[in-house]
Motif scaffolding. Sequence first.
Motif, PDB file in Angstrom:
ATOM      1  N   GLY A 219      56.866  70.772  41.167  1.00 35.04           N
ATOM      2  CA  GLY A 219      57.714  70.285  42.204  1.00 35.04           C
ATOM      3  C   GLY A 219      57.504  71.063  43.595  1.00 35.04           C
ATOM      4  N   ALA A 220      56.110  71.809  43.713  1.00 35.28           N
ATOM      5  CA  ALA A 220      56.117  72.148  45.264  1.00 35.28           C
ATOM      6  C   ALA A 220      54.460  72.132  45.722  1.00 35.28           C
ATOM      7  CB  ALA A 220      56.190  73.554  45.183  1.00 35.28           C
ATOM      8  N   PRO A 221      53.981  70.714  45.993  1.00 32.59           N
ATOM      9  CA  PRO A 221      52.605  70.636  46.342  1.00 32.59           C
ATOM     10  C   PRO A 221      52.035  71.553  47.217  1.00 32.59           C
ATOM     11  CG  PRO A 221      53.823  68.550  46.484  1.00 32.59           C
ATOM     12  CD  PRO A 221      54.876  69.855  46.264  1.00 32.59           C
TER      13      PRO A 221
ATOM     14  N   ALA B  28      58.047  71.007  58.503  1.00 32.46           N
ATOM     15  CA  ALA B  28      56.739  70.632  59.059  1.00 32.46           C
ATOM     16  C   ALA B  28      55.656  70.160  58.024  1.00 32.46           C
ATOM     17  CB  ALA B  28      56.291  71.572  60.098  1.00 32.46           C
ATOM     18  N   LEU B  29      55.458  70.955  56.978  1.00 31.39           N
ATOM     19  CA  LEU B  29      54.549  70.734  56.046  1.00 31.39           C
ATOM     20  C   LEU B  29      54.892  69.273  55.199  1.00 31.39           C
ATOM     21  CD1 LEU B  29      53.577  74.054  54.127  1.00 31.39           C
ATOM     22  CD2 LEU B  29      52.096  72.371  55.374  1.00 31.39           C
ATOM     23  N   ALA B  30      56.250  69.122  55.099  1.00 37.41           N
ATOM     24  CA  ALA B  30      56.703  68.049  54.362  1.00 37.41           C
ATOM     25  C   ALA B  30      56.618  66.899  55.321  1.00 37.41           C
ATOM     26  CB  ALA B  30      58.098  67.726  54.112  1.00 37.41           C
TER      27      ALA B  30
ATOM     28  N   LYS C  70      52.969  65.008  67.402  1.00 41.71           N
ATOM     29  CA  LYS C  70      52.826  66.219  68.245  1.00 41.71           C
ATOM     30  C   LYS C  70      53.564  67.145  67.778  1.00 41.71           C
ATOM     31  CE  LYS C  70      50.997  63.510  72.406  1.00 41.71           C
ATOM     32  NZ  LYS C  70      51.195  63.279  73.522  1.00 41.71           N
ATOM     33  N   GLU C  71      54.955  66.794  67.341  1.00 44.95           N
ATOM     34  CA  GLU C  71      55.929  67.705  67.042  1.00 44.95           C
ATOM     35  C   GLU C  71      55.583  68.435  65.849  1.00 44.95           C
ATOM     36  OE1 GLU C  71      57.243  65.014  69.979  1.00 44.95           O
ATOM     37  OE2 GLU C  71      56.580  64.847  68.062  1.00 44.95           O
ATOM     38  N   THR C  72      55.185  67.783  64.720  1.00 42.06           N
ATOM     39  CA  THR C  72      54.749  68.271  63.487  1.00 42.06           C
ATOM     40  C   THR C  72      53.452  69.147  63.643  1.00 42.06           C
ATOM     41  OG1 THR C  72      55.545  66.239  62.286  1.00 42.06           O
ATOM     42  CG2 THR C  72      53.657  67.783  61.260  1.00 42.06           C
ATOM     43  N   LEU C  73      52.553  68.810  64.416  1.00 38.03           N
ATOM     44  CA  LEU C  73      51.197  69.660  64.685  1.00 38.03           C
ATOM     45  C   LEU C  73      51.914  71.054  65.351  1.00 38.03           C
ATOM     46  CD1 LEU C  73      48.509  67.163  65.709  1.00 38.03           C
ATOM     47  CD2 LEU C  73      48.669  68.672  63.588  1.00 38.03           C
TER      48      LEU C  73
ATOM     49  N   GLY D  48      43.310  74.685  57.996  1.00 38.47           N
ATOM     50  CA  GLY D  48      42.573  73.981  57.097  1.00 38.47           C
ATOM     51  C   GLY D  48      42.973  72.589  56.980  1.00 38.47           C
ATOM     52  N   LEU D  49      44.374  72.337  56.542  1.00 35.91           N
ATOM     53  CA  LEU D  49      44.980  71.199  56.558  1.00 35.91           C
ATOM     54  C   LEU D  49      45.007  70.304  57.662  1.00 35.91           C
ATOM     55  CD1 LEU D  49      48.088  72.150  54.273  1.00 35.91           C
ATOM     56  CD2 LEU D  49      45.890  71.182  53.428  1.00 35.91           C
TER      57      LEU D  49
END
Length: 644
Positions: free
Chosen positions: A405-407, A461-463, A477-480, A493-494
């Motif tokens: 359930g949690a990648p 943000a990860l989602a 830009k907002e996510t980064l 790293g991602l």
Amino acid sequence: GIRPEIYAYGLRNPWKMCFQPDSGELLVGDVGWEMWEMLDRVTPGANFGWPIVEGPQPVRSTDPPGPTPILPPLLAYPHSEGASITGGYFWESKTRLSELQGLYLFGDWVSGKIWTLDLNTRERREIADSSLQIVSFGRSDSGEVYALDFGDRAGLYRLVPTKIQAASKDFPRTLSETGLFENPATEQPESGVYPFEPVAPMWQDGATAKHWVAIPNTGTITDFKRPPEGTVFAKTLARDGLRMETQVLVFEGRDCAAYTYRWNEEQTDAELVGKDGETRDGWHFSSRTDCLRCHNPFGGPLLGFTPHQLDQPQFDLMKSLALVAKNANPPKERLVSPAAEDAPLSARARSWLHANCAHCHCNGGGGSVTLQLGFGIAETEMNALDALPLRGDFGLADARVIAPGAPFRSALFYRAATSGQGHMPVIGARHPDPSGLRALHDWIASLPVETETTTTPTTDALADLYPSLASGAAPSKETLASLRSENNPAIGGLIARFSDSSRLDHYLALKGDAEKGRAVFASVCATCHRAGSTGLDVGPDLTFCASRLSPREILENILQPGAKIDRLYAAHTLTLEDGTTFTGIPAESGTRLKLPGLPDPLPIDRTKVRTDTALPTSLMPPDLLESLPESDAADLLAYLATLR
């Protein structure tokens, strides 16, 4: 202030030790991580540097080094020769193989090679190339050294002399001489050489692949783990429409021999690459040991040509050609393409794992953790669901190998998604596979949650990052900005591959303290670069970098250190005749080698250099800024901007 029971430290995974019979010196084999295997001469207080370094390779150079200096290993060999050292013993027998008297013998679990080492001259010599999984060595009362095999022929093995035949002058040095193709330029195969296409091919950084099989003497495959002796498989990889290499695998009864041919610029023929492989123009041609790490007796040795990988029309064709036994039956469930959106999600994800990972992560396959990632393994038998990661959690909160359930709590997903250190698969591809990531993410997210976690590590943000990982398109830009603000090296790293203007703009907008940045430079950059009186002259001198580069250009060089490498600062790995290996930057016509952290270049006797491999990447880690707290990154950039 040091605990008195600590004798030496900084070893990663010591695997077998012994004392030199006369001097009492302690030798320890130290299993490496992803690039090097080490043999250490251990003395009181010795610090061998893990995880700051892996042998000659920097890993986490910003970590504190400990109370004593980091020492180099006695010798290090790259994963092109083996991937899991097994320490041995000194040969003391005076009645058998007297030429080995006084030499240290050691081997490798993955490649099956056995070497001798002369402690006086430091000369390393390969004396056996076996198919054994050498898990340990033992000694007889007379001082003879035995190898212990862990594989399907488990037992004690002794060394015996053999007559070494000179390599045949007629061995095919070009692809056209192999007899596989009537015309290599058109890829027209000879009669008896048949094309096939695996349903789920291994990801090769976007390269396309063509496959062929040839079975001699009208042979037939009745056991896909043991095809007829002399069976040949060939695979040609092409990038941007140009053929890069053709890999040839020859089955020799129980084991395989592997060869790589490099295509010429005219695309008319290909030339045999040396056994240690090579790198040219950013393309890595695998060594023969690299090939056999995947094509091993436990996970294969056939990977693309199996009942799981051949669709029904191909399977029927192979039976009609008598290449496959007429009574052979395909499995009830075959692999599917990870990109096939109409296929079941579980089948897509498990097919990707099977094609890219299962040949190592199986019983005896050489993977350093006990995962079972083959397609037919039940999920409950994979040793992955809700299992704690044994080779690092990469800073993931409440990490598991696979967290149902949690990648983003799953180390397996992280390894497939990252472009930084820890990327898997370890051989071949260096960049993530978008189709594979989509399948892995959605499959892990769909797994039922049986163990509730008290943390909520999957941020919004990860989602939001997932669609970018799956497509390769840059995140917003907002996510980064939100991800960078978390100061998590794993997240660094991602997002390291998204080197677009938004990433640059984010760092350029930070406000830092130049004086604090001076201290950051001294601790992070000074092992290679000089700024005034601080630092070393391994990489470019940065004393006046701001007078010739804009802040944006300075930042671009940090974020993409391998994009533009001045030939004066191109890194090389040198292996000397005695087996000693160094990675650094050649200077003074190659007679000296500049090494990170050493104030003076190392003198090199070119007549004693066995291999000289130019590295396609910079010694500087691409995720350097992401590995720092954002405040430190801002301070460092502010300091560099003052260097005029």
